[in-house]
Design a protein around this motif. Structure first.
Motif, PDB file in Angstrom:
ATOM      1  N   PHE A  44      67.610 -86.764  69.038  1.00  0.00           N
ATOM      2  CA  PHE A  44      66.371 -86.254  68.439  1.00  0.00           C
ATOM      3  C   PHE A  44      65.702 -85.181  69.292  1.00  0.00           C
ATOM      4  O   PHE A  44      64.728 -84.573  68.874  1.00  0.00           O
ATOM      5  CB  PHE A  44      65.390 -87.408  68.216  1.00  0.00           C
ATOM      6  CG  PHE A  44      65.794 -88.344  67.113  1.00  0.00           C
ATOM      7  CD1 PHE A  44      65.653 -87.986  65.789  1.00  0.00           C
ATOM      8  CD2 PHE A  44      66.343 -89.590  67.402  1.00  0.00           C
ATOM      9  CE1 PHE A  44      66.029 -88.845  64.769  1.00  0.00           C
ATOM     10  CE2 PHE A  44      66.722 -90.457  66.394  1.00  0.00           C
ATOM     11  CZ  PHE A  44      66.571 -90.078  65.072  1.00  0.00           C
ATOM     12  N   ASN A  83      62.408 -89.385  59.024  1.00  0.00           N
ATOM     13  CA  ASN A  83      63.196 -88.943  60.169  1.00  0.00           C
ATOM     14  C   ASN A  83      64.044 -87.744  59.764  1.00  0.00           C
ATOM     15  O   ASN A  83      64.532 -87.670  58.624  1.00  0.00           O
ATOM     16  CB  ASN A  83      64.126 -90.060  60.650  1.00  0.00           C
ATOM     17  CG  ASN A  83      63.396 -91.140  61.412  1.00  0.00           C
ATOM     18  OD1 ASN A  83      63.031 -90.964  62.563  1.00  0.00           O
ATOM     19  ND2 ASN A  83      63.169 -92.274  60.755  1.00  0.00           N
ATOM     20  N   GLN A  87      58.380 -94.128  56.463  1.00  0.00           N
ATOM     21  CA  GLN A  87      58.979 -93.532  57.658  1.00  0.00           C
ATOM     22  C   GLN A  87      59.796 -92.302  57.277  1.00  0.00           C
ATOM     23  O   GLN A  87      60.538 -92.319  56.291  1.00  0.00           O
ATOM     24  CB  GLN A  87      59.876 -94.571  58.336  1.00  0.00           C
ATOM     25  CG  GLN A  87      60.378 -94.202  59.704  1.00  0.00           C
ATOM     26  CD  GLN A  87      61.138 -95.353  60.345  1.00  0.00           C
ATOM     27  OE1 GLN A  87      61.924 -96.034  59.695  1.00  0.00           O
ATOM     28  NE2 GLN A  87      60.888 -95.596  61.615  1.00  0.00           N
ATOM     29  N   ARG A 107      58.718 -85.966  62.814  1.00  0.00           N
ATOM     30  CA  ARG A 107      58.922 -87.280  62.232  1.00  0.00           C
ATOM     31  C   ARG A 107      57.578 -87.986  62.088  1.00  0.00           C
ATOM     32  O   ARG A 107      56.599 -87.615  62.740  1.00  0.00           O
ATOM     33  CB  ARG A 107      59.840 -88.128  63.126  1.00  0.00           C
ATOM     34  CG  ARG A 107      61.268 -87.621  63.224  1.00  0.00           C
ATOM     35  CD  ARG A 107      62.054 -88.408  64.261  1.00  0.00           C
ATOM     36  NE  ARG A 107      61.776 -87.996  65.627  1.00  0.00           N
ATOM     37  CZ  ARG A 107      61.947 -88.764  66.703  1.00  0.00           C
ATOM     38  NH1 ARG A 107      62.339 -90.013  66.549  1.00  0.00           N
ATOM     39  NH2 ARG A 107      61.711 -88.301  67.906  1.00  0.00           N
TER      40      ARG A 107
END
Length: 731
Positions: free
Chosen positions: A412, A465, A463, A443
């Motif tokens: 990431f 990502n 969430q 994110r």
């Protein structure tokens, strides 16, 4: 005549003995000053007093002097107090320490993400009132003073006792002579900025050293003829010595008492001043050395002490009572936002049960872990051989917090985490939390959770990502026939929304179930065009069971964990026109144990498989890399690059040997083994010799922002080596 002579001799012998014991023997008062960690010198002094045969009749103490004095007054010998000190976890004395086992799964996650937490009120950032609420100290003192837990008049202790605190609202000295002994000791030692103020009898109290650090006058009033005084406060330091915050704080308290102290020294019959100028108020790690300094200073006046000692006097050891409580009733003060059932649910025990002090401590830690209370104290009332536990809670007025974290890993990349947490947003027991990660990959994580303790709780999570990475070609769903192409560069986006119910089963296991709506946007840019691999929404249901008793998430030394979950994907918008319902099962087990003092072995085994129709490629199990927060079915694997091998079923084991070379500094050696292929468990291939292996050697450092790690890994199958560097808590 002989009988008369014998009678006269016996009469005068008795008279002489009576005269020495009841008339000539002066009452000895002991004054123990405050000084934080420097107060460990009092233990050394007490050991020498016992060697000299000095019987103490009254004790007055301030701050650490109150703690040591209170234990001695309760009946402990100096040797016993020394032994107690050696069992204390010094790292926890100044922390708002709550054992990880006391936190629910939601609290564990939140406490292992953020390196800085600040109260946030009316759009302004506050500073916490102290480093610690002192719960570790309170629980410890409560346990070791259990033999006198029903005594509320301190002059009825084995040695009459008092301690000094300061009313922070008025600045006045408060002599504490009755009430809850543990609370009194905590109030007297609540050093400003280190420990939170203590509320007692309607007063807000802090360290007694602010108003009277050497309570000689109070001990004289108790009836002492001779004063033995122990002074562990420093003289005024020069500017070149004031190099840290603890020394400056110590200097501030010393400024007010230095002149008064000169007069009090003159009124002290035997004055003991240990040489502790090289130690500070938080030098708890130097405790053994400080105890020796107390002994040295006492031996310097040993002949004076012997004048008031008796050869046949010996301080008896306190006989420790059984470590159990028969709970008659749990009495809770009235609260605005929390019900008695919520409090008792967190405690984990009920009226009528027999519990140990460890169970009591665990229950108090459970309450403390919620961070819903700015102060927690408890006392015991005698109820016909049973105990009423009187619990006093102060609700935390702060409802909003700003939290921050930083992280870097090879998947990431760099990220700064900013969190806004709001409690009691809609319901009394709820908490709302929004994480936003700013950096190479934007994110977010939104959580809303209604915590009902051991009853069914409800949560909602959203969430998002994203990442860009070369991933295993098996994930693309594209027909890439070239054997030279192993990976494909992919832009991966995942938006997941969940609603769930969960509860605690058997007071240990978390069980839950819910529904999920997931949107995947996956594409690959090529020199000629852009390939859309998936652009679908998936609806599913899931269930899970979890257990986690590791003492720490990172560099754990003991405990074990277990989790299993099943997720069934039922419908999809089906961009690829290949979707058919399928299910995925995952199982994970881990354990850690310390085999030598600083060597820990951690073992982990996990497996997963899909059943039903053929699963969507991006829901397959993907192995490779280390140091990143796992999402979906991404799994870490030493020796392989990030997300480099994939299939719809796998089995993996790993073992790590970690050695703490210095405090918070670790070197470790790891190995992992896996079999991974489509429909692995339909044959016996899953128990065959592992087809994928990897090894790593690493160094790790525990810091305030989380672990800082470097790992060098390799795999004999591929012949490739990778070095990974990670900073901060994983998110």
């Amino acid at each position: 005549m002989k009988k008369l002579t014998l009678f006269v001799f016996l009469f005068f012998s008795f008279l002489s003995s009576f005269s020495q014991d009841s008339i000539k023997r002066p009452k000895i008062g002991l004054v123990l000053s405050g000084g934080g960690a420097k107060g460990f010198a009092h233990i050394g002094v007490l050991k020498v007093l016992e060697q000299a045969g000095v019987k103490i009749d009254y004790i007055g103490g301030t701050s650490m002097g109150a703690v040591v004095g209170g234990l001695y007054a309760s009946g402990y010998s100096a040797t016993q107090i020394d032994s107690i000190f050696r069992t204390i976890n010094l790292d926890e004395l100044l922390k708002n320490f709550t054992p990880r086992a006391s936190k629910n799964f939601y609290e564990k996650r939140n406490d292992e993400l953020y390196s800085l937490v600040l109260p946030f009120n009316k759009f302004s950032i506050d500073i916490p009132e102290a480093l610690s609420k002192g719960m570790y100290n309170y629980n410890l003192l409560s346990s070791i003073t259990r033999s006198v837990r029903h005594i509320t008049e301190f002059d009825k202790l084995k040695i009459p006792f008092l301690c000094i605190a300061t009313n922070i609202e008025t600045g006045e000295k408060v002599a504490l002579k009755k009430g809850n002994l543990v609370l009194a000791m905590a109030a007297s030692s609540a050093f400003p900025s280190l420990y939170s103020p203590v509320e007692m009898d309607g007063m807000l109290l802090v360290d007694g050293g602010v108003s009277d650090n050497y309570p000689i006058e109070e001990v004289r009033k108790m009836g002492a003829d001779i004063i033995i005084g122990v002074d562990v406060q420093n003289d005024l330091m020069k500017r070149d010595e004031l190099k840290n915050a603890s020394k400056i704080l110590s200097q501030i308290t010393t400024l007010q008492s230095i002149e008064k102290m000169k007069r009090e020294i003159a009124d002290t019959d035997i004055y003991i001043k240990p040489d502790i100028k090289n130690y500070g108020i938080i030098s708890f790690d130097k405790g053994l050395e400080i105890i020796e300094k107390g002994e040295e200073a006492s031996f310097a006046v040993f002949e004076q002490l012997k004048k008031y000692g008796k050869k046949d006097y010996k301080q008896n050891n306190l006989k420790i009572t059984v470590d159990s409580l028969q709970v008659n009733n749990i009495i809770i003060n009235k609260l605005k936002n929390y019900t008695p059932s919520y409090i008792k649910g967190k405690l984990g025990f009920k009226s009528g049960e027999k519990i140990s002090y460890n169970q009591l401590k665990a229950g108090i830690d459970n309450l403390n872990a919620t961070q819903n209370f700015s102060a927690i104290n408890y006392s015991f009332e005698d109820a016909n051989l049973k105990d009423d536990i009187k619990l006093t809670l102060v609700e935390n007025p702060t409802k909003t917090f700003l939290k921050f974290g930083v992280h870097y890993d090879g998947l990431f990349k760099s990220g700064v985490l900013v969190n806004l947490t709001q409690k009691k947003t809609i319901f009394k027991n709820d908490i709302a939390s929004l994480d936003v990660v700013l950096g190479d990959n934007l994110r977010y994580n939104l959580d809303y959770y209604i915590d009902n303790g051991f009853y069914w709780s409800f949560g909602f999570k959203s969430q998002y990502n994203q990442l860009n990475r070369n991933v295993a070609k098996e994930l693309s769903g594209q027909h890439l026939d070239s054997p030279t192409i192993k990976t494909i560069n992919t832009d991966f986006s995942d938006l997941t929304n969940q609603a769930y119910l969960q509860t605690i089963f058997a007071q240990k296991f978390l069980i839950g179930a819910g529904v999920e709506l997931k949107f995947l946007d996956i594409k690959s840019e090529t020199p000629d065009s852009s390939i859309i691999i998936d652009n679908s929404t998936y609806a599913s249901v899931f269930g899970y069971m979890k257990y986690d008793s590791f003492d720490k998430k990172y560099f754990s030394t003991k405990g074990w964990s277990f989790s299993t979950d099943i997720q069934s994907y039922l419908v999809s918008s089906n961009y690829t026109n290949t979707f058919k319902p399928f299910s995925i099962v995952k199982i994970d087990f881990g354990t850690a144990t310390t085999v030598l003092k600083k060597t820990t072995i951690k073992f982990q085994a996990d497996a997963g498989f899909s059943f039903g129709n053929k699963s969507v490629p991006f829901f397959n199990f993907v192995l490779g890399g280390y140091g990143y927060n796992t999402i979906n079915n991404f799994k870490q694997f030493y020796g392989y690059d990030f997300l480099s091998i994939a299939a719809n079923s796998y089995v993996k084991t790993s073992i790590t040997i970690d050695y703490e070379i210095m405090k918070k500094n670790h070197v470790n050696l790891s190995a992992n083994f896996a079999n991974l292929q489509d429909n692995l468990f339909q044959s016996i291939d899953w128990i065959s010799i592992p087809k994928h292996t990897g090894y790593a050697i690493g160094y790790g450092l525990e810091t305030l922002i989380g672990p800082v790690e470097i790992k060098h890994s390799w795999s004999p199958e591929t012949g490739k080596r990778y070095t990974w560097f990670g900073v901060g808590f994983w998110f």
